[in-house]
Design a protein around this motif. Structure first.
Motif, PDB file in Angstrom:
ATOM      1  N   GLN A  76       1.679  -1.314   6.120  1.00 50.64           N
ATOM      2  CA  GLN A  76       1.539  -1.410   7.563  1.00 50.64           C
ATOM      3  C   GLN A  76       1.153  -2.823   7.965  1.00 50.64           C
ATOM      4  OE1 GLN A  76      -1.308   1.686   8.581  1.00 50.64           O
ATOM      5  NE2 GLN A  76      -0.407   2.875   6.918  1.00 50.64           N
ATOM      6  N   THR A  79       4.962   0.571  10.466  1.00 45.39           N
ATOM      7  CA  THR A  79       4.771   1.125   9.125  1.00 45.39           C
ATOM      8  C   THR A  79       6.125   1.147   8.430  1.00 45.39           C
ATOM      9  OG1 THR A  79       2.943   2.542   9.847  1.00 45.39           O
ATOM     10  CG2 THR A  79       4.042   3.134   7.798  1.00 45.39           C
ATOM     11  N   TYR A 103     -13.135   6.575   9.478  1.00 48.09           N
ATOM     12  CA  TYR A 103     -13.499   5.511   8.545  1.00 48.09           C
ATOM     13  C   TYR A 103     -14.439   4.513   9.220  1.00 48.09           C
ATOM     14  CZ  TYR A 103      -8.958   7.181   6.842  1.00 48.09           C
ATOM     15  OH  TYR A 103      -7.909   7.968   6.438  1.00 48.09           O
ATOM     16  N   GLY A 150      -0.885   1.463   1.788  1.00 50.33           N
ATOM     17  CA  GLY A 150      -1.345   2.836   1.688  1.00 50.33           C
ATOM     18  C   GLY A 150      -1.385   3.310   0.255  1.00 50.33           C
ATOM     19  N   GLY A 151      -2.395   4.108  -0.058  1.00 56.82           N
ATOM     20  CA  GLY A 151      -2.531   4.632  -1.413  1.00 56.82           C
ATOM     21  C   GLY A 151      -1.818   5.958  -1.576  1.00 56.82           C
ATOM     22  N   TYR A 169     -15.395   0.457   8.655  1.00 52.01           N
ATOM     23  CA  TYR A 169     -15.093  -0.801   7.988  1.00 52.01           C
ATOM     24  C   TYR A 169     -16.058  -1.864   8.494  1.00 52.01           C
ATOM     25  CZ  TYR A 169     -10.388   1.004   6.832  1.00 52.01           C
ATOM     26  OH  TYR A 169      -9.318   1.728   6.347  1.00 52.01           O
ATOM     27  N   ASN A 224      -0.194   6.966   6.556  1.00 51.98           N
ATOM     28  CA  ASN A 224      -1.489   6.333   6.415  1.00 51.98           C
ATOM     29  C   ASN A 224      -1.874   5.511   7.629  1.00 51.98           C
ATOM     30  OD1 ASN A 224      -1.999   7.315   3.828  1.00 51.98           O
ATOM     31  ND2 ASN A 224      -0.801   5.687   2.899  1.00 51.98           N
ATOM     32  N   GLU A 225      -1.229   5.718   8.730  1.00 49.63           N
ATOM     33  CA  GLU A 225      -1.503   4.912   9.922  1.00 49.63           C
ATOM     34  C   GLU A 225      -2.903   5.187  10.424  1.00 49.63           C
ATOM     35  OE1 GLU A 225       3.100   5.140  11.525  1.00 49.63           O
ATOM     36  OE2 GLU A 225       1.605   6.592  12.157  1.00 49.63           O
ATOM     37  N   GLN A 226      -3.616   4.125  10.713  1.00 52.14           N
ATOM     38  CA  GLN A 226      -4.971   4.257  11.237  1.00 52.14           C
ATOM     39  C   GLN A 226      -5.056   3.590  12.597  1.00 52.14           C
ATOM     40  OE1 GLN A 226      -7.977   3.020   8.426  1.00 52.14           O
ATOM     41  NE2 GLN A 226      -7.159   4.326   6.807  1.00 52.14           N
ATOM     42  N   SER A 236       2.270   3.325  -1.262  1.00 50.33           N
ATOM     43  CA  SER A 236       3.080   4.405  -0.688  1.00 50.33           C
ATOM     44  C   SER A 236       3.701   3.964   0.635  1.00 50.33           C
ATOM     45  CB  SER A 236       2.213   5.649  -0.459  1.00 50.33           C
ATOM     46  OG  SER A 236       1.173   5.357   0.466  1.00 50.33           O
ATOM     47  N   SER A 237       3.034   3.043   1.318  1.00 48.04           N
ATOM     48  CA  SER A 237       3.527   2.523   2.588  1.00 48.04           C
ATOM     49  C   SER A 237       2.872   1.172   2.823  1.00 48.04           C
ATOM     50  CB  SER A 237       3.187   3.467   3.744  1.00 48.04           C
ATOM     51  OG  SER A 237       1.778   3.531   3.917  1.00 48.04           O
ATOM     52  N   ASN A 277      -5.999   9.034   2.767  1.00 47.43           N
ATOM     53  CA  ASN A 277      -5.350   8.071   3.652  1.00 47.43           C
ATOM     54  C   ASN A 277      -6.057   6.739   3.669  1.00 47.43           C
ATOM     55  OD1 ASN A 277      -3.409   9.871   4.319  1.00 47.43           O
ATOM     56  ND2 ASN A 277      -4.159  10.310   6.354  1.00 47.43           N
ATOM     57  N   MET A 278      -6.596   6.300   2.516  1.00 43.83           N
ATOM     58  CA  MET A 278      -7.291   5.028   2.493  1.00 43.83           C
ATOM     59  C   MET A 278      -6.303   3.885   2.389  1.00 43.83           C
ATOM     60  SD  MET A 278     -10.746   5.595   0.328  1.00 43.83           S
ATOM     61  CE  MET A 278      -9.998   6.532  -1.003  1.00 43.83           C
ATOM     62  N   LEU A 279      -6.604   2.832   3.114  1.00 41.84           N
ATOM     63  CA  LEU A 279      -5.771   1.647   3.123  1.00 41.84           C
ATOM     64  C   LEU A 279      -6.475   0.495   2.420  1.00 41.84           C
ATOM     65  CD1 LEU A 279      -4.525   1.574   6.825  1.00 41.84           C
ATOM     66  CD2 LEU A 279      -3.305   2.429   4.817  1.00 41.84           C
TER      67      LEU A 279
END
Lengths: 112, 112
Positions: free
Chosen positions: A33, A48, B33, A92-93, B35, B99-101, A30-31, A98-100
């Motif tokens: 980054q 992004t 999140y 991006g999913g 990681y 989806n920016e983190q 979807s995106s 909002n999981m990357l």
């Protein structure tokens, strides 16, 4: 499982040279980054891109999202020693969490 | 910079002991999140939260549990630490902006 392959894994260049880092996948995102990480710190978001074919410029850095939204590239013009670091791409999913999905990273060293 | 702190920043512990890492945010973001980052593996998602008391597993959740009793705090617990859990742990947050983190500074954990 979505996978993102980054290439090259390591890159050592002289100050003033140009370089391109690639981020490829067989999945659609979807995106996309790009992050930069320095030793001992967390990744910092650079840009992004969300539209297929999109190109964004950040001073000497140019980011492109592939037309099919499966791949991306980061081009640095006239690299400087301050560009040294680990560059990470993340896709991006299409989910609410909002999981990357992160690529393995490209470690760039720019020598004076 | 997003207001994210992690504690402790460094920890050395022994196999079999419980360990809790804390992530604290001042941004009131919904998503948080955890990681882990290891050489050759990039960033891998352990668990994430989409609200108070709402959590879900990520890619590498075995051996880890999480809790989120307040919007601002997200705890990661290793019930019985193993040497394979030696890693750098990053907390991240995201709001509604795609989806920016945004990442915390990381916790370096060594399990002997």
């Amino acid at each position: 499982t979505q996978l993102l392959e980054q290439s090259p894994q390591f890159l050592s260049i002289q100050e003033g040279e140009n370089l391109t880092v690639y981020c490829n996948s067989s999945s659609v995102f979807s995106s996309l980054q790009w992050y930069r990480q320095e030793p001992g710190e967390g990744p910092v978001l650079l840009v992004t891109v969300v539209t297929g074919g999109e190109v964004k410029k950040l001073k000497r850095l140019t980011f492109q999202f592939g037309d099919a939204r499966k791949d991306s590239s980061l081009h640095i013009t006239a690299a400087q020693t301050g560009d040294t670091g680990l560059y990470l791409c993340a896709g991006g999913g299409f989910n609410a969490g909002n999981m990357l999905t992160f690529g393995g990273g490209t470690r760039l060293m720019v020598k004076p | 910079d997003a207001g994210i702190t992690q504690s402790p920043r460094h920890k050395v512990t022994e196999t079999g002991t419980p360990v809790t890492l804390r992530c604290h945010q001042t941004e009131n973001h919904r998503y948080m999140y955890w990681y882990r980052q290891d050489p050759g593996h990039g960033l891998r998602l352990i668990h994430y939260s989409y609200g108070v008391k709402d959590t879900d597993k990520g890619e590498v959740s075995d051996g880890y549990s999480v809790s989120r009793s307040k919007t601002e705090d997200f705890l990661l617990t290793l019930e019985s630490a193993t040497s394979s859990q030696t890693s750098v742990y990053f907390c991240a947050i995201s709001g509604l902006a795609g989806n920016e983190q945004f990442f915390g500074p990381g916790t370096r954990l060594t399990v002997l």
